[in-house]
Scaffold this motif. Structure first.
Motif, PDB file in Angstrom:
ATOM      1  N   HIS A   1       0.810  -1.223   0.000  1.00 39.04           N
ATOM      2  CA  HIS A   1       0.000   0.000   0.000  1.00 39.04           C
ATOM      3  C   HIS A   1       0.841   1.269   0.000  1.00 39.04           C
ATOM      4  O   HIS A   1       0.542   2.230   0.708  1.00 39.04           O
ATOM      5  N   GLY A   2       1.911   1.269  -0.772  1.00 36.74           N
ATOM      6  CA  GLY A   2       2.661   2.497  -0.970  1.00 36.74           C
ATOM      7  C   GLY A   2       3.709   2.815   0.080  1.00 36.74           C
ATOM      8  O   GLY A   2       4.291   3.903   0.053  1.00 36.74           O
ATOM      9  N   GLU A   3       4.001   1.899   0.983  1.00 39.89           N
ATOM     10  CA  GLU A   3       5.036   2.168   1.994  1.00 39.89           C
ATOM     11  C   GLU A   3       6.400   2.252   1.320  1.00 39.89           C
ATOM     12  O   GLU A   3       6.803   1.347   0.585  1.00 39.89           O
ATOM     13  N   ILE A   4       7.111   3.341   1.573  1.00 44.10           N
ATOM     14  CA  ILE A   4       8.406   3.607   0.967  1.00 44.10           C
ATOM     15  C   ILE A   4       9.503   3.553   2.029  1.00 44.10           C
ATOM     16  O   ILE A   4       9.303   4.003   3.160  1.00 44.10           O
ATOM     17  N   ARG A   5      10.643   3.027   1.659  1.00 41.63           N
ATOM     18  CA  ARG A   5      11.761   2.967   2.611  1.00 41.63           C
ATOM     19  C   ARG A   5      12.365   4.352   2.783  1.00 41.63           C
ATOM     20  O   ARG A   5      12.839   4.952   1.823  1.00 41.63           O
ATOM     21  N   VAL A   6      12.330   4.853   3.998  1.00 40.16           N
ATOM     22  CA  VAL A   6      12.969   6.117   4.337  1.00 40.16           C
ATOM     23  C   VAL A   6      14.208   5.825   5.189  1.00 40.16           C
ATOM     24  O   VAL A   6      15.328   6.140   4.809  1.00 40.16           O
ATOM     25  N   ASN A   7      13.987   5.201   6.335  1.00 41.40           N
ATOM     26  CA  ASN A   7      15.084   4.709   7.177  1.00 41.40           C
ATOM     27  C   ASN A   7      14.987   3.192   7.222  1.00 41.40           C
ATOM     28  O   ASN A   7      13.969   2.644   7.662  1.00 41.40           O
ATOM     29  N   SER A   8      16.033   2.525   6.778  1.00 47.85           N
ATOM     30  CA  SER A   8      15.988   1.067   6.695  1.00 47.85           C
ATOM     31  C   SER A   8      15.660   0.424   8.025  1.00 47.85           C
ATOM     32  O   SER A   8      14.905  -0.548   8.096  1.00 47.85           O
ATOM     33  N   ASN A   9      16.248   0.958   9.113  1.00 43.56           N
ATOM     34  CA  ASN A   9      16.052   0.321  10.410  1.00 43.56           C
ATOM     35  C   ASN A   9      14.634   0.488  10.954  1.00 43.56           C
ATOM     36  O   ASN A   9      14.267  -0.099  11.965  1.00 43.56           O
ATOM     37  N   LYS A  10      13.833   1.296  10.251  1.00 45.18           N
ATOM     38  CA  LYS A  10      12.433   1.452  10.654  1.00 45.18           C
ATOM     39  C   LYS A  10      11.485   0.726   9.709  1.00 45.18           C
ATOM     40  O   LYS A  10      10.264   0.798   9.859  1.00 45.18           O
ATOM     41  N   MET A  11      12.071   0.032   8.727  1.00 47.68           N
ATOM     42  CA  MET A  11      11.257  -0.753   7.794  1.00 47.68           C
ATOM     43  C   MET A  11      11.448  -2.226   8.106  1.00 47.68           C
ATOM     44  O   MET A  11      12.581  -2.704   8.227  1.00 47.68           O
TER      45      MET A  11
ATOM     46  N   THR B   1       3.778  -9.586   5.496  1.00 45.85           N
ATOM     47  CA  THR B   1       2.731 -10.223   4.711  1.00 45.85           C
ATOM     48  C   THR B   1       1.417  -9.525   5.003  1.00 45.85           C
ATOM     49  O   THR B   1       1.080  -9.287   6.162  1.00 45.85           O
ATOM     50  N   VAL B   2       0.696  -9.160   3.940  1.00 44.18           N
ATOM     51  CA  VAL B   2      -0.520  -8.363   4.078  1.00 44.18           C
ATOM     52  C   VAL B   2      -1.609  -8.968   3.198  1.00 44.18           C
ATOM     53  O   VAL B   2      -1.342  -9.387   2.067  1.00 44.18           O
ATOM     54  N   GLU B   3      -2.828  -9.007   3.713  1.00 47.55           N
ATOM     55  CA  GLU B   3      -3.972  -9.495   2.941  1.00 47.55           C
ATOM     56  C   GLU B   3      -4.250  -8.546   1.787  1.00 47.55           C
ATOM     57  O   GLU B   3      -4.254  -7.334   1.956  1.00 47.55           O
ATOM     58  N   GLY B   4      -4.478  -9.104   0.605  1.00 44.03           N
ATOM     59  CA  GLY B   4      -4.821  -8.250  -0.526  1.00 44.03           C
ATOM     60  C   GLY B   4      -4.438  -8.849  -1.859  1.00 44.03           C
ATOM     61  O   GLY B   4      -3.838  -9.937  -1.941  1.00 44.03           O
ATOM     62  N   ALA B   5      -4.755  -8.117  -2.914  1.00 41.78           N
ATOM     63  CA  ALA B   5      -4.458  -8.551  -4.286  1.00 41.78           C
ATOM     64  C   ALA B   5      -2.980  -8.362  -4.602  1.00 41.78           C
ATOM     65  O   ALA B   5      -2.230  -7.724  -3.845  1.00 41.78           O
ATOM     66  N   ASP B   6      -2.552  -8.878  -5.738  1.00 37.48           N
ATOM     67  CA  ASP B   6      -1.145  -8.773  -6.138  1.00 37.48           C
ATOM     68  C   ASP B   6      -0.698  -7.330  -6.291  1.00 37.48           C
ATOM     69  O   ASP B   6       0.498  -7.016  -6.162  1.00 37.48           O
ATOM     70  N   THR B   7      -1.629  -6.430  -6.576  1.00 32.19           N
ATOM     71  CA  THR B   7      -1.289  -5.026  -6.816  1.00 32.19           C
ATOM     72  C   THR B   7      -0.990  -4.237  -5.546  1.00 32.19           C
ATOM     73  O   THR B   7      -0.639  -3.061  -5.649  1.00 32.19           O
ATOM     74  N   ILE B   8      -1.076  -4.860  -4.379  1.00 33.71           N
ATOM     75  CA  ILE B   8      -0.728  -4.104  -3.158  1.00 33.71           C
ATOM     76  C   ILE B   8       0.783  -3.997  -2.994  1.00 33.71           C
ATOM     77  O   ILE B   8       1.266  -3.267  -2.130  1.00 33.71           O
TER      78      ILE B   8
END
Length: 474
Positions: A176-186, A191-198
């Motif tokens: 759902h659009g989560e972007i890596r800003v600080n690696s240690n916080k990612m 695993t998330v429920e949803g379609a392949d496009t998530i």
């Protein structure tokens, strides 16, 4: 006009029409190149029986699978450099940009593989991560149209980013659009429920399907379509349906999980360790190690599903009957072997990746080749199979003879990083460090790459050093 004259006129008209009509020329075969990031041979068809990879497995049933394919560098950038140029290159992730800079400054550079096919009448399109940056551009967010990784190569080079904002965001994106800003916080896995496009590969696949439809419906020329999937690259994120396949299965033991003794190209897995690991270390926590491996497997199954969609669309268009297909992993990935979680070493796990080739009217469907081959061979092989001239500057070898007879012997494979080079033969691997130190491993023994036997075989060491020099200078 009487009846006899009508018959004569009809006959003459038929002769005139058929004598003027030109025979339809068969065009060169299309090319579909599917690149998968960080894919080790962790596929059911390659012997990993616990993996769910039905689409790739089905594809291998009509193809030739190369079990001993080795990349020329254990990192994304330099490995893709050799694949796209057919030449050994610098051992840096900026290899393609360094080449591009020379071109912009007016240096005469041999054409890349897509450029070569473009000049021979192909429409060339890339979608996703084919070169080092998804979309093939530079700049802060990898979307600067003035900074191109492979100049003159693609008629279109596309990177759909959806809610991930830009190619840099998609490269390490989670659901759902989560972007890596600080690696240690990612989180290192998710695993998330949803379609392949998530996750980003869903958008890449949809764009690939769109391009396939366009190329087969409106294009009069053969196409060279390259599609680059991001998973199973870190972080390991995939829709829940794929992770659920691995919830209750028993994983095989990790082979030789100890940190090697003495000088090697071992590293501390910094690319992996910089993510949020919840205070755990897979080298010390076997349950956590298995969780990591399950999430990697989920990403493999997710990538497999995208490949299935692409191959299904190719078949739907009917273009599959005249298309060469190459499935290629850009390098391997350690899952705890030698106490490494990642690539970037010169051990087998970093360098061995799956490669599968299918082409029209091939005879050896479902064959498995144990020949030693390397990524460098892709460029001349595609030229040979498509019937266009093979450029003299390519340093690889066409695999056509192996495709026609999978029992044919291969050749040595070379790989490199910034501090060492290696050569792999059918029986041994030699690693030569820049400071002169040598590792020699015997693959005919159970120890394989856990016991350095260089001191035991000095003559073999010298012979392999010479072969390594010859190969790199060819």
């Amino acid at each position: 006009m009487n009846f006899n004259k009508l018959i004569i006129w009809t006959f003459l008209s038929f002769i005139l029409a058929t004598s003027c009509k030109q025979p339809k020329l068969l065009k060169n075969p299309n090319i579909l190149l599917i690149c998968v990031d960080d894919l080790r041979p962790e596929l059911k068809s390659f012997g990993a029986t616990y993996i769910s990879s039905p689409n790739i497995d089905k594809f291998t049933e009509k193809s030739v699978s190369f079990y001993n394919h080795f990349v020329n560098a254990p990192s994304c950038g330099p490995s893709r450099y050799t694949m796209l140029t057919g030449k050994y290159g610098p051992a840096t992730n900026n290899a393609l940009f360094l080449r591009a800079n020379k071109i912009t400054k007016g240096a005469k550079i041999d054409p890349s593989m897509p450029e070569w096919f473009k000049t021979h009448g192909y429409t060339t399109v890339s979608v996703g991560k084919v070169s080092h940056h998804p979309g093939g551009r530079g700049g802060k967010d990898w979307n600067d149209t003035t900074i191109v990784e492979i100049p003159n190569a693609w008629d279109k080079h596309l990177m759909p980013v959806a809610e991930w904002e830009h190619p840099r965001g998609a490269m390490h994106g989670l659901a759902h659009g989560e972007i890596r800003v600080n690696s240690n916080k990612m989180d290192v896995f998710q695993t998330v429920e949803g379609a392949d496009t998530i996750y980003p590969d869903g958008a890449i696949t949809n764009e690939a399907l769109k391009q396939l439809k366009s190329l087969t419906n409106t294009n009069e020329k053969p196409f060279f379509l390259a599609v680059g999937l991001i998973k199973p690259h870190l972080p390991f994120g995939a829709p829940k349906v794929y992770f659920d396949k691995y919830k209750n299965i028993d994983l095989p033991l990790i082979k030789h999980p100890q940190k090697p003794e003495g000088q090697t190209t071992w590293h501390n897995s910094s690319e992996f360790m910089k993510y949020n690991l919840w205070g755990k270390n897979p080298n010390k926590d076997s349950l956590f190690a298995d969780e990591v491996r399950r999430h990697y497997a989920a990403c493999v199954s997710y990538a497999d599903a995208q490949i299935g969609k692409i191959l299904t669309e190719l078949k739907r268009t009917g273009a599959d009957k005249n298309t060469i297909i190459v499935l290629w992993g850009d390098h391997g990935w350690h899952l705890g072997e030698h106490a490494i979680w990642g690539k970037h070493s010169l051990f087998e796990e970093s360098l061995n990746s799956p490669m599968v080739i299918q082409y029209p009217k091939m005879n050896n469907k479902g064959a498995k080749s144990n020949a030693i081959v390397e990524t460098l061979d892709i460029f001349p092989t595609l030229c040979d199979l498509s019937g266009i001239e093979t450029p003299t500057f390519t340093q690889g070898t066409s695999l056509r003879t192996i495709l026609e007879n999978p029992k044919t012997e291969g050749h040595v494979a070379v790989a490199y990083k910034n501090n060492a080079t290696t050569i792999r033969t059918k029986t041994h691997r030699l690693v030569l460090h820049n400071n002169g130190f040598v590792e020699l491993y015997d693959h005919t023994t159970p120890e394989k790459e856990t016991k350095n036997v260089a001191n035991k075989y000095p003559k073999l060491v010298e012979d392999l050093k010479k072969q390594l020099n010859v190969k790199l200078k060819q």
